[in-house]
Design an enzyme around this catalytic site. Structure first.
Site, PDB file in Angstrom:
ATOM      1  N   GLY A 141       3.360  43.269 127.350  1.00 16.80           N
ATOM      2  CA  GLY A 141       2.267  42.777 126.806  1.00 16.80           C
ATOM      3  C   GLY A 141       2.508  41.446 126.847  1.00 16.80           C
ATOM      4  N   GLN A 170       3.790  32.716 125.962  1.00 14.33           N
ATOM      5  CA  GLN A 170       4.339  32.979 126.970  1.00 14.33           C
ATOM      6  C   GLN A 170       4.631  31.936 128.438  1.00 14.33           C
ATOM      7  OE1 GLN A 170       4.813  37.135 125.776  1.00 14.33           O
ATOM      8  NE2 GLN A 170       6.693  37.248 125.967  1.00 14.33           N
ATOM      9  N   CYS A 224      11.894  42.015 125.718  1.00 14.34           N
ATOM     10  CA  CYS A 224      10.768  41.155 125.880  1.00 14.34           C
ATOM     11  C   CYS A 224       9.996  40.301 127.294  1.00 14.34           C
ATOM     12  CB  CYS A 224      10.385  39.891 124.802  1.00 14.34           C
ATOM     13  SG  CYS A 224       9.901  38.772 124.510  1.00 14.34           S
ATOM     14  N   LEU A 225       9.166  39.861 128.018  1.00 12.62           N
ATOM     15  CA  LEU A 225       9.359  38.933 129.184  1.00 12.62           C
ATOM     16  C   LEU A 225       9.984  37.488 128.628  1.00 12.62           C
ATOM     17  CD1 LEU A 225       5.983  40.146 130.743  1.00 12.62           C
ATOM     18  CD2 LEU A 225       8.516  40.911 131.543  1.00 12.62           C
ATOM     19  N   HIS A 257       4.558  43.497 118.832  1.00 15.84           N
ATOM     20  CA  HIS A 257       5.238  42.420 119.808  1.00 15.84           C
ATOM     21  C   HIS A 257       4.303  41.187 119.578  1.00 15.84           C
ATOM     22  CE1 HIS A 257       8.561  41.039 122.338  1.00 15.84           C
ATOM     23  NE2 HIS A 257       8.121  40.867 122.854  1.00 15.84           N
ATOM     24  N   GLU A 258       2.981  41.282 120.433  1.00 13.91           N
ATOM     25  CA  GLU A 258       2.699  40.298 120.534  1.00 13.91           C
ATOM     26  C   GLU A 258       1.767  39.590 119.997  1.00 13.91           C
ATOM     27  OE1 GLU A 258       3.221  39.554 123.761  1.00 13.91           O
ATOM     28  OE2 GLU A 258       3.781  41.701 124.657  1.00 13.91           O
ATOM     29  N   HIS A 282       3.873  37.081 118.667  1.00 15.56           N
ATOM     30  CA  HIS A 282       4.307  35.906 119.261  1.00 15.56           C
ATOM     31  C   HIS A 282       3.248  34.613 119.588  1.00 15.56           C
ATOM     32  CE1 HIS A 282       7.417  36.503 122.692  1.00 15.56           C
ATOM     33  NE2 HIS A 282       6.761  38.012 122.323  1.00 15.56           N
TER      34      HIS A 282
END
Ligand code: NI
Length: 225
Positions: free
Chosen positions: A46, A51, A89-90, A131-132, A135
């Site tokens: 995701g 991000q 996480c990226l 998770h997203e 963010h």
């Protein structure tokens, strides 16, 4: 489609709240396409607007054997159950940690044509959406760690000395209940170089890099140091 640069913790944009998208137009569709390309290029599950430097409420999701999709102004409506899962996480490359996530969620959002849709998701899709959406509210999986000990450098044992070197403030536990332990109580744009400590060091020898330089973290030494 463009591959966008991914912001990495402790980039302050990751701590800001994203704004709702008022109109789903071509610029939003382009952003969605670029985010999907960026997510797939990075092999992520995701990605969220902040991000890639966009404080807009848009996320993209990619789970195995399903088409990637975008959710605009996503909202998690219901959460059922809880489970402990390893998560990465990226924006925190090289680390993963144990967090608690829902087993099942109901969510709603707009699609890239501006149409409303609802979905019920379980397991990885539910985890990715939670998770997203986090963010979009400036929340990272680091905030959900069951214990700071559960943050692992991928491929490196947590017993090795460098695994604490991620960007957060660490306060020494003042109470004698956990004499050799530290407790993470707040996440700031701070790097604590705990790997520079050894058994004989005191916490005052810890070096801090404060990205905004505005305030010193309150560091207490152990009573038994
Ligand atoms: Ni993430």
């Amino acid at each position: 489609m463009a591959i966008l640069p991914i912001r990495v913790f402790p980039d302050p944009i990751l701590r800001r709240k994203a704004r709702p998208i008022k109109r789903v137009d071509d610029s939003v569709r382009t952003l969605a396409d670029d985010m999907i390309a960026t997510m797939q290029n990075a092999r992520g599950v995701g990605l969220a607007g902040p991000q890639v430097g966009e404080l807009k409420r848009i996320i993209t999701i990619q789970v195995p054997e399903q088409d990637a999709f975008a959710m605009i102004n996503p909202e998690v409506r219901n959460r059922e159950g809880s489970r402990q899962v390893m998560e990465g996480c990226l924006s925190v490359p090289g680390y993963s940690g144990l967090v608690t996530r829902s087993v099942k969620i109901d969510a709603r959002a707009l699609d890239v044509n501006g149409g409303k849709f609802k979905l019920s998701a379980e397991e990885l899709v539910a985890q990715a959406i939670e998770h997203e959406v986090d963010h979009l509210n400036g929340i990272m999986f680091l905030d959900h760690l069951i214990a700071h000990e559960e943050l692992h450098k991928v491929g490196v044992s947590p017993d090795e000395p460098h695994w604490h070197d991620v960007g957060y403030t660490v306060y020494a536990q003042h109470a004698p209940t956990l004499p050799q332990d530290f407790q993470m109580v707040e996440v700031l744009n701070t790097v604590a170089r705990l790997s520079q400590l050894n058994a004989e060091s005191s916490m005052s020898e810890t070096s801090y890099d404060l990205s905004d330089g505005a305030h010193e973290p309150a560091v207490h030494t152990h009573s038994d140091d």
